[in-house]
Scaffold this motif. Structure first.
Motif, PDB file in Angstrom:
ATOM      1  N   ALA A   9      40.746  35.847  49.596  1.00  0.00           N
ATOM      2  CA  ALA A   9      40.835  37.161  49.233  1.00  0.00           C
ATOM      3  C   ALA A   9      42.224  37.416  48.565  1.00  0.00           C
ATOM      4  O   ALA A   9      43.263  36.576  48.008  1.00  0.00           O
ATOM      5  CB  ALA A   9      40.576  38.611  50.169  1.00  0.00           C
ATOM      6  N   GLY A  10      43.002  38.354  48.519  1.00  0.00           N
ATOM      7  CA  GLY A  10      44.677  37.995  47.872  1.00  0.00           C
ATOM      8  C   GLY A  10      45.159  37.714  48.394  1.00  0.00           C
ATOM      9  O   GLY A  10      46.283  36.589  47.348  1.00  0.00           O
ATOM     10  N   GLU A  13      45.022  34.493  46.432  1.00  0.00           N
ATOM     11  CA  GLU A  13      45.342  34.286  44.698  1.00  0.00           C
ATOM     12  C   GLU A  13      46.961  34.173  44.996  1.00  0.00           C
ATOM     13  O   GLU A  13      47.602  33.761  43.774  1.00  0.00           O
ATOM     14  CB  GLU A  13      44.585  35.931  44.261  1.00  0.00           C
ATOM     15  CG  GLU A  13      43.487  35.691  43.875  1.00  0.00           C
ATOM     16  CD  GLU A  13      42.533  37.260  43.699  1.00  0.00           C
ATOM     17  OE1 GLU A  13      43.128  38.083  43.915  1.00  0.00           O
ATOM     18  OE2 GLU A  13      41.614  37.059  43.488  1.00  0.00           O
ATOM     19  N   ILE A  14      47.627  35.568  46.205  1.00  0.00           N
ATOM     20  CA  ILE A  14      48.868  35.140  45.580  1.00  0.00           C
ATOM     21  C   ILE A  14      49.653  33.828  45.698  1.00  0.00           C
ATOM     22  O   ILE A  14      50.395  33.746  45.269  1.00  0.00           O
ATOM     23  CB  ILE A  14      49.974  35.840  46.729  1.00  0.00           C
ATOM     24  CG1 ILE A  14      49.160  37.497  46.160  1.00  0.00           C
ATOM     25  CG2 ILE A  14      51.336  35.864  46.476  1.00  0.00           C
ATOM     26  CD1 ILE A  14      49.626  38.511  47.278  1.00  0.00           C
ATOM     27  N   GLN A  48      51.781  40.516  52.847  1.00  0.00           N
ATOM     28  CA  GLN A  48      50.797  40.389  53.005  1.00  0.00           C
ATOM     29  C   GLN A  48      50.384  39.564  54.243  1.00  0.00           C
ATOM     30  O   GLN A  48      49.564  39.893  55.161  1.00  0.00           O
ATOM     31  CB  GLN A  48      49.919  39.233  52.046  1.00  0.00           C
ATOM     32  CG  GLN A  48      48.903  40.161  50.544  1.00  0.00           C
ATOM     33  CD  GLN A  48      48.076  40.946  50.486  1.00  0.00           C
ATOM     34  OE1 GLN A  48      47.065  40.441  51.939  1.00  0.00           O
ATOM     35  NE2 GLN A  48      47.138  41.034  50.049  1.00  0.00           N
ATOM     36  N   VAL A  79      41.831  42.823  54.142  1.00  0.00           N
ATOM     37  CA  VAL A  79      41.321  43.616  52.908  1.00  0.00           C
ATOM     38  C   VAL A  79      39.805  42.935  53.352  1.00  0.00           C
ATOM     39  O   VAL A  79      39.632  42.493  53.668  1.00  0.00           O
ATOM     40  CB  VAL A  79      41.659  43.171  51.701  1.00  0.00           C
ATOM     41  CG1 VAL A  79      43.009  43.691  51.348  1.00  0.00           C
ATOM     42  CG2 VAL A  79      41.967  41.898  51.677  1.00  0.00           C
ATOM     43  N   TRP A 213      35.865  40.320  53.129  1.00  0.00           N
ATOM     44  CA  TRP A 213      36.641  41.046  52.067  1.00  0.00           C
ATOM     45  C   TRP A 213      36.009  41.292  50.645  1.00  0.00           C
ATOM     46  O   TRP A 213      34.937  41.148  50.209  1.00  0.00           O
ATOM     47  CB  TRP A 213      38.158  40.334  51.640  1.00  0.00           C
ATOM     48  CG  TRP A 213      38.886  39.875  52.661  1.00  0.00           C
ATOM     49  CD1 TRP A 213      39.470  40.517  53.554  1.00  0.00           C
ATOM     50  CD2 TRP A 213      38.551  38.221  53.738  1.00  0.00           C
ATOM     51  NE1 TRP A 213      40.431  39.547  54.679  1.00  0.00           N
ATOM     52  CE2 TRP A 213      39.725  38.310  54.113  1.00  0.00           C
ATOM     53  CE3 TRP A 213      37.522  37.061  53.245  1.00  0.00           C
ATOM     54  CZ2 TRP A 213      39.194  37.495  55.325  1.00  0.00           C
ATOM     55  CZ3 TRP A 213      37.886  36.672  54.326  1.00  0.00           C
ATOM     56  CH2 TRP A 213      38.783  36.644  55.052  1.00  0.00           C
ATOM     57  N   LYS A 215      36.084  42.675  46.557  1.00  0.00           N
ATOM     58  CA  LYS A 215      36.680  43.101  45.733  1.00  0.00           C
ATOM     59  C   LYS A 215      36.017  44.256  44.583  1.00  0.00           C
ATOM     60  O   LYS A 215      35.177  43.541  43.804  1.00  0.00           O
ATOM     61  CB  LYS A 215      37.619  41.886  44.368  1.00  0.00           C
ATOM     62  CG  LYS A 215      37.977  42.152  43.420  1.00  0.00           C
ATOM     63  CD  LYS A 215      38.048  41.109  42.527  1.00  0.00           C
ATOM     64  CE  LYS A 215      39.629  40.354  43.280  1.00  0.00           C
ATOM     65  NZ  LYS A 215      39.965  39.061  42.186  1.00  0.00           N
ATOM     66  N   GLU A 222      40.455  45.129  38.239  1.00  0.00           N
ATOM     67  CA  GLU A 222      39.678  44.731  39.573  1.00  0.00           C
ATOM     68  C   GLU A 222      40.832  44.513  40.376  1.00  0.00           C
ATOM     69  O   GLU A 222      41.775  44.156  40.137  1.00  0.00           O
ATOM     70  CB  GLU A 222      38.867  42.823  39.160  1.00  0.00           C
ATOM     71  CG  GLU A 222      38.074  42.420  38.007  1.00  0.00           C
ATOM     72  CD  GLU A 222      37.786  40.966  38.383  1.00  0.00           C
ATOM     73  OE1 GLU A 222      38.492  39.986  39.095  1.00  0.00           O
ATOM     74  OE2 GLU A 222      37.346  40.517  37.230  1.00  0.00           O
ATOM     75  N   ASN A 223      41.015  44.606  41.917  1.00  0.00           N
ATOM     76  CA  ASN A 223      41.359  45.125  42.668  1.00  0.00           C
ATOM     77  C   ASN A 223      40.949  44.813  44.108  1.00  0.00           C
ATOM     78  O   ASN A 223      40.230  45.150  44.480  1.00  0.00           O
ATOM     79  CB  ASN A 223      42.093  46.391  42.793  1.00  0.00           C
ATOM     80  CG  ASN A 223      42.512  46.633  41.837  1.00  0.00           C
ATOM     81  OD1 ASN A 223      43.894  46.435  41.596  1.00  0.00           O
ATOM     82  ND2 ASN A 223      41.823  47.540  40.382  1.00  0.00           N
ATOM     83  N   TRP A 224      41.580  44.304  44.916  1.00  0.00           N
ATOM     84  CA  TRP A 224      40.973  44.055  46.428  1.00  0.00           C
ATOM     85  C   TRP A 224      40.967  44.970  47.374  1.00  0.00           C
ATOM     86  O   TRP A 224      42.697  46.199  46.980  1.00  0.00           O
ATOM     87  CB  TRP A 224      42.085  42.601  47.752  1.00  0.00           C
ATOM     88  CG  TRP A 224      41.561  41.460  46.879  1.00  0.00           C
ATOM     89  CD1 TRP A 224      42.879  40.560  45.441  1.00  0.00           C
ATOM     90  CD2 TRP A 224      40.440  40.750  46.923  1.00  0.00           C
ATOM     91  NE1 TRP A 224      41.614  39.282  45.396  1.00  0.00           N
ATOM     92  CE2 TRP A 224      40.439  39.372  46.266  1.00  0.00           C
ATOM     93  CE3 TRP A 224      39.086  40.725  47.851  1.00  0.00           C
ATOM     94  CZ2 TRP A 224      39.483  38.602  46.116  1.00  0.00           C
ATOM     95  CZ3 TRP A 224      38.087  39.628  47.147  1.00  0.00           C
ATOM     96  CH2 TRP A 224      38.801  39.031  47.155  1.00  0.00           C
ATOM     97  N   SER A 226      42.103  48.452  49.414  1.00  0.00           N
ATOM     98  CA  SER A 226      42.863  48.503  51.064  1.00  0.00           C
ATOM     99  C   SER A 226      41.173  48.848  52.324  1.00  0.00           C
ATOM    100  O   SER A 226      40.898  49.002  51.733  1.00  0.00           O
ATOM    101  CB  SER A 226      43.412  48.920  50.458  1.00  0.00           C
ATOM    102  OG  SER A 226      44.585  48.244  49.475  1.00  0.00           O
TER     103      SER A 226
END
Length: 237
Positions: A9-10, A13-14, A48, A79, A213, A215, A222-224, A226
Protein backbone atom coordinates in the motif's frame (compact mmCIF):
# COMPACT_ATOMS: atom_id res chain seq x y z
CA UNK A 1 21.76 -10.50 9.33
CA UNK A 2 20.26 -10.24 5.85
CA UNK A 3 16.46 -10.25 5.40
CA UNK A 4 13.90 -9.48 2.71
CA UNK A 5 10.91 -7.39 3.75
CA UNK A 6 7.62 -7.25 1.82
CA UNK A 7 5.90 -3.85 1.66
CA UNK A 8 2.34 -2.88 0.83
CA UNK A 9 0.00 0.00 0.00
CA UNK A 10 1.16 3.53 0.87
CA UNK A 11 4.33 2.27 2.51
CA UNK A 12 5.42 0.57 -0.72
CA UNK A 13 4.63 3.76 -2.64
CA UNK A 14 6.72 5.97 -0.34
CA UNK A 15 9.77 3.68 -0.43
CA UNK A 16 9.27 2.84 -4.10
CA UNK A 17 9.58 -0.92 -3.67
CA UNK A 18 7.22 -3.82 -2.96
CA UNK A 19 10.09 -5.80 -1.44
CA UNK A 20 13.36 -4.54 -0.04
CA UNK A 21 16.56 -6.33 0.81
CA UNK A 22 17.92 -5.16 4.15
CA UNK A 23 21.09 -5.92 6.10
CA UNK A 24 21.06 -5.49 9.89
CA UNK A 25 24.17 -5.62 12.07
CA UNK A 26 22.13 -6.67 15.11
CA UNK A 27 21.77 -10.38 15.85
CA UNK A 28 19.45 -11.58 17.18
CA UNK A 29 17.05 -9.07 15.62
CA UNK A 30 13.60 -8.29 17.03
CA UNK A 31 10.57 -7.00 15.16
CA UNK A 32 10.69 -3.71 17.07
CA UNK A 33 14.38 -3.21 16.32
CA UNK A 34 13.77 -3.90 12.64
CA UNK A 35 11.22 -1.07 12.54
CA UNK A 36 13.72 1.27 14.20
CA UNK A 37 16.44 0.38 11.68
CA UNK A 38 14.09 0.74 8.71
CA UNK A 39 12.87 4.11 9.99
CA UNK A 40 16.47 5.33 10.15
CA UNK A 41 17.25 3.97 6.69
CA UNK A 42 14.08 5.40 5.11
CA UNK A 43 13.31 8.64 7.00
CA UNK A 44 10.60 9.71 4.52
CA UNK A 45 8.65 6.59 5.50
CA UNK A 46 9.45 6.70 9.23
CA UNK A 47 5.99 7.85 10.33
CA UNK A 48 4.34 5.03 8.36
CA UNK A 49 6.84 2.44 9.61
CA UNK A 50 6.27 3.51 13.21
CA UNK A 51 2.57 2.64 13.07
CA UNK A 52 2.99 -0.49 10.93
CA UNK A 53 2.88 -4.05 12.19
CA UNK A 54 5.54 -6.69 11.50
CA UNK A 55 4.41 -10.10 10.27
CA UNK A 56 6.71 -13.12 10.58
CA UNK A 57 5.70 -16.12 8.45
CA UNK A 58 2.14 -14.77 8.03
CA UNK A 59 1.56 -14.05 11.74
CA UNK A 60 1.55 -10.67 13.47
CA UNK A 61 4.62 -10.30 15.66
CA UNK A 62 4.99 -8.22 18.85
CA UNK A 63 7.98 -5.89 19.00
CA UNK A 64 9.97 -8.31 21.15
CA UNK A 65 9.58 -11.22 18.69
CA UNK A 66 12.85 -12.61 17.36
CA UNK A 67 13.21 -12.76 13.57
CA UNK A 68 14.58 -16.11 12.32
CA UNK A 69 17.12 -16.06 9.49
CA UNK A 70 14.90 -17.70 6.84
CA UNK A 71 11.54 -16.19 7.87
CA UNK A 72 9.19 -14.38 5.50
CA UNK A 73 8.90 -10.82 6.79
CA UNK A 74 6.25 -8.27 5.89
CA UNK A 75 5.58 -4.76 7.11
CA UNK A 76 1.82 -4.21 7.42
CA UNK A 77 0.78 -0.54 7.20
CA UNK A 78 -2.40 0.45 9.07
CA UNK A 79 -4.58 1.29 6.09
CA UNK A 80 -7.26 -0.53 4.12
CA UNK A 81 -6.81 -1.33 0.25
CA UNK A 82 -4.70 -4.58 -6.13
CA UNK A 83 -2.65 -7.02 -7.37
CA UNK A 84 -1.57 -6.33 -10.95
CA UNK A 85 -1.85 -9.98 -12.01
CA UNK A 86 -4.93 -12.19 -11.86
CA UNK A 87 -5.34 -13.59 -8.36
CA UNK A 88 -7.57 -16.34 -7.03
CA UNK A 89 -6.45 -18.01 -3.81
CA UNK A 90 -8.76 -20.22 -1.80
CA UNK A 91 -8.72 -22.93 0.84
CA UNK A 92 -9.25 -26.52 -0.39
CA UNK A 93 -12.83 -26.54 0.88
CA UNK A 94 -13.66 -23.34 -1.01
CA UNK A 95 -15.01 -21.60 2.09
CA UNK A 96 -12.39 -18.85 2.15
CA UNK A 97 -11.10 -16.97 -0.85
CA UNK A 98 -9.12 -13.91 -1.97
CA UNK A 99 -9.83 -13.06 -5.61
CA UNK A 100 -9.78 -10.27 -8.17
CA UNK A 101 -12.94 -11.65 -9.81
CA UNK A 102 -16.52 -10.42 -9.15
CA UNK A 103 -18.09 -12.00 -6.07
CA UNK A 104 -21.24 -14.16 -6.01
CA UNK A 105 -23.28 -14.01 -2.80
CA UNK A 106 -25.58 -16.92 -3.66
CA UNK A 107 -22.69 -19.28 -4.39
CA UNK A 108 -21.08 -18.39 -1.08
CA UNK A 109 -24.35 -18.86 0.80
CA UNK A 110 -24.78 -22.30 -0.76
CA UNK A 111 -21.51 -23.36 0.86
CA UNK A 112 -22.81 -22.82 4.42
CA UNK A 113 -26.45 -23.92 4.23
CA UNK A 114 -27.27 -26.84 6.52
CA UNK A 115 -30.48 -28.85 6.81
CA UNK A 116 -30.21 -28.57 10.60
CA UNK A 117 -29.74 -24.78 10.61
CA UNK A 118 -32.80 -22.55 10.76
CA UNK A 119 -31.08 -19.23 10.00
CA UNK A 120 -28.63 -17.89 7.45
CA UNK A 121 -27.24 -14.43 6.72
CA UNK A 122 -25.15 -12.88 3.98
CA UNK A 123 -23.19 -9.70 4.69
CA UNK A 124 -22.14 -7.83 1.55
CA UNK A 125 -19.76 -4.87 1.67
CA UNK A 126 -20.04 -2.67 -1.43
CA UNK A 127 -18.43 0.47 -2.84
CA UNK A 128 -20.50 3.56 -2.01
CA UNK A 129 -20.35 6.80 -3.95
CA UNK A 130 -20.57 9.50 -1.27
CA UNK A 131 -18.73 9.75 2.05
CA UNK A 132 -19.78 13.09 3.46
CA UNK A 133 -19.09 15.54 0.64
CA UNK A 134 -16.39 13.35 -0.95
CA UNK A 135 -17.33 11.43 -4.11
CA UNK A 136 -15.81 8.00 -4.78
CA UNK A 137 -15.57 6.63 -8.33
CA UNK A 138 -14.04 3.27 -7.36
CA UNK A 139 -11.97 1.54 -4.70
CA UNK A 140 -8.74 -0.34 -5.28
CA UNK A 141 -7.93 -3.15 -2.85
CA UNK A 142 -4.57 -4.72 -2.13
CA UNK A 143 -3.87 -7.74 0.08
CA UNK A 144 -0.99 -9.70 1.50
CA UNK A 145 -2.71 -12.73 -0.05
CA UNK A 146 -1.31 -15.77 1.83
CA UNK A 147 -1.68 -14.09 5.21
CA UNK A 148 -5.10 -12.64 4.39
CA UNK A 149 -6.35 -16.07 3.38
CA UNK A 150 -5.01 -17.62 6.58
CA UNK A 151 -6.63 -14.92 8.71
CA UNK A 152 -10.11 -15.19 7.18
CA UNK A 153 -9.91 -18.96 7.64
CA UNK A 154 -8.97 -18.33 11.27
CA UNK A 155 -12.11 -16.19 11.64
CA UNK A 156 -14.27 -18.95 10.20
CA UNK A 157 -12.83 -21.48 12.60
CA UNK A 158 -13.53 -19.19 15.53
CA UNK A 159 -17.14 -18.74 14.38
CA UNK A 160 -17.52 -22.52 14.31
CA UNK A 161 -15.95 -22.97 17.75
CA UNK A 162 -17.88 -20.16 19.48
CA UNK A 163 -21.32 -20.49 17.88
CA UNK A 164 -21.32 -23.89 16.14
CA UNK A 165 -22.12 -21.89 13.01
CA UNK A 166 -20.91 -22.40 9.45
CA UNK A 167 -19.03 -19.52 7.86
CA UNK A 168 -17.61 -18.69 4.43
CA UNK A 169 -15.74 -15.50 3.50
CA UNK A 170 -14.58 -14.09 0.17
CA UNK A 171 -12.67 -10.82 -0.24
CA UNK A 172 -12.07 -9.12 -3.55
CA UNK A 173 -8.88 -7.28 -4.53
CA UNK A 174 -8.14 -5.00 -7.44
CA UNK A 175 -10.55 -2.38 -8.80
CA UNK A 176 -14.07 -2.46 -7.30
CA UNK A 177 -16.49 0.03 -8.83
CA UNK A 178 -19.67 1.57 -7.40
CA UNK A 179 -22.21 -0.90 -6.01
CA UNK A 180 -19.86 -3.83 -6.60
CA UNK A 181 -19.06 -6.21 -3.73
CA UNK A 182 -15.69 -6.05 -2.01
CA UNK A 183 -16.36 -8.61 0.72
CA UNK A 184 -19.04 -11.24 1.33
CA UNK A 185 -19.53 -13.20 4.54
CA UNK A 186 -22.08 -16.02 4.65
CA UNK A 187 -23.12 -17.58 7.97
CA UNK A 188 -25.66 -20.26 8.90
CA UNK A 189 -26.63 -21.31 12.42
CA UNK A 190 -29.33 -23.03 14.39
CA UNK A 191 -31.13 -19.81 15.34
CA UNK A 192 -31.31 -16.23 14.06
CA UNK A 193 -29.83 -14.54 17.16
CA UNK A 194 -26.73 -16.72 16.92
CA UNK A 195 -26.52 -16.04 13.21
CA UNK A 196 -26.65 -12.25 13.67
CA UNK A 197 -24.01 -12.35 16.40
CA UNK A 198 -21.64 -14.59 14.46
CA UNK A 199 -21.97 -12.52 11.30
CA UNK A 200 -21.27 -9.25 13.11
CA UNK A 201 -18.27 -10.82 14.82
CA UNK A 202 -16.85 -12.01 11.48
CA UNK A 203 -16.86 -8.62 9.75
CA UNK A 204 -15.53 -6.75 12.79
CA UNK A 205 -12.75 -9.30 13.26
CA UNK A 206 -11.93 -9.13 9.56
CA UNK A 207 -11.39 -5.37 9.83
CA UNK A 208 -9.08 -5.90 12.81
CA UNK A 209 -6.73 -8.65 11.65
CA UNK A 210 -6.89 -9.28 7.89
CA UNK A 211 -4.12 -7.48 5.91
CA UNK A 212 -6.19 -5.81 3.19
CA UNK A 213 -5.74 -2.17 2.14
CA UNK A 214 -8.08 0.20 0.31
CA UNK A 215 -7.32 3.11 -2.00
CA UNK A 216 -10.13 5.57 -2.66
CA UNK A 217 -10.29 6.79 -6.26
CA UNK A 218 -12.46 9.89 -6.49
CA UNK A 219 -12.94 13.40 -7.79
CA UNK A 220 -10.15 14.70 -5.56
CA UNK A 221 -7.60 12.08 -6.61
CA UNK A 222 -6.37 8.78 -5.18
CA UNK A 223 -5.74 8.24 -1.48
CA UNK A 224 -5.07 5.29 0.77
CA UNK A 225 -7.90 5.23 3.29
CA UNK A 226 -6.92 5.82 6.91
CA UNK A 227 -8.24 3.25 9.40
CA UNK A 228 -10.40 3.35 12.45
CA UNK A 229 -7.84 3.67 15.32
CA UNK A 230 -9.21 0.45 16.83
CA UNK A 231 -8.79 -1.59 13.66
CA UNK A 232 -6.07 -2.59 11.21
CA UNK A 233 -8.43 -1.69 8.37
CA UNK A 234 -11.08 0.96 7.84
CA UNK A 235 -14.84 0.51 7.50
CA UNK A 236 -16.37 -0.96 4.37
CA UNK A 237 -19.72 0.78 4.79
Amino acid sequence: MHINVRLFAGLAEIIGLSQLSFHAQESPLTAGKLKELLSAAYPDAASQIAVSLVAIDHEYAPDDSLIPEAAEIALIPPVSGGEPESVHASTPDGLYCITDQPLDAQKLLDKVLDANHGASLVFVGTTREMTGDQRTVALHYEAYVPMALAKIQEIGREVLERWNAHCAITHRIGLVTLKESSVIIAVSAGHRDICYEASRFAIEKLKQIVPVWKKDIGDSGENWVSPDPKSLNSDYL
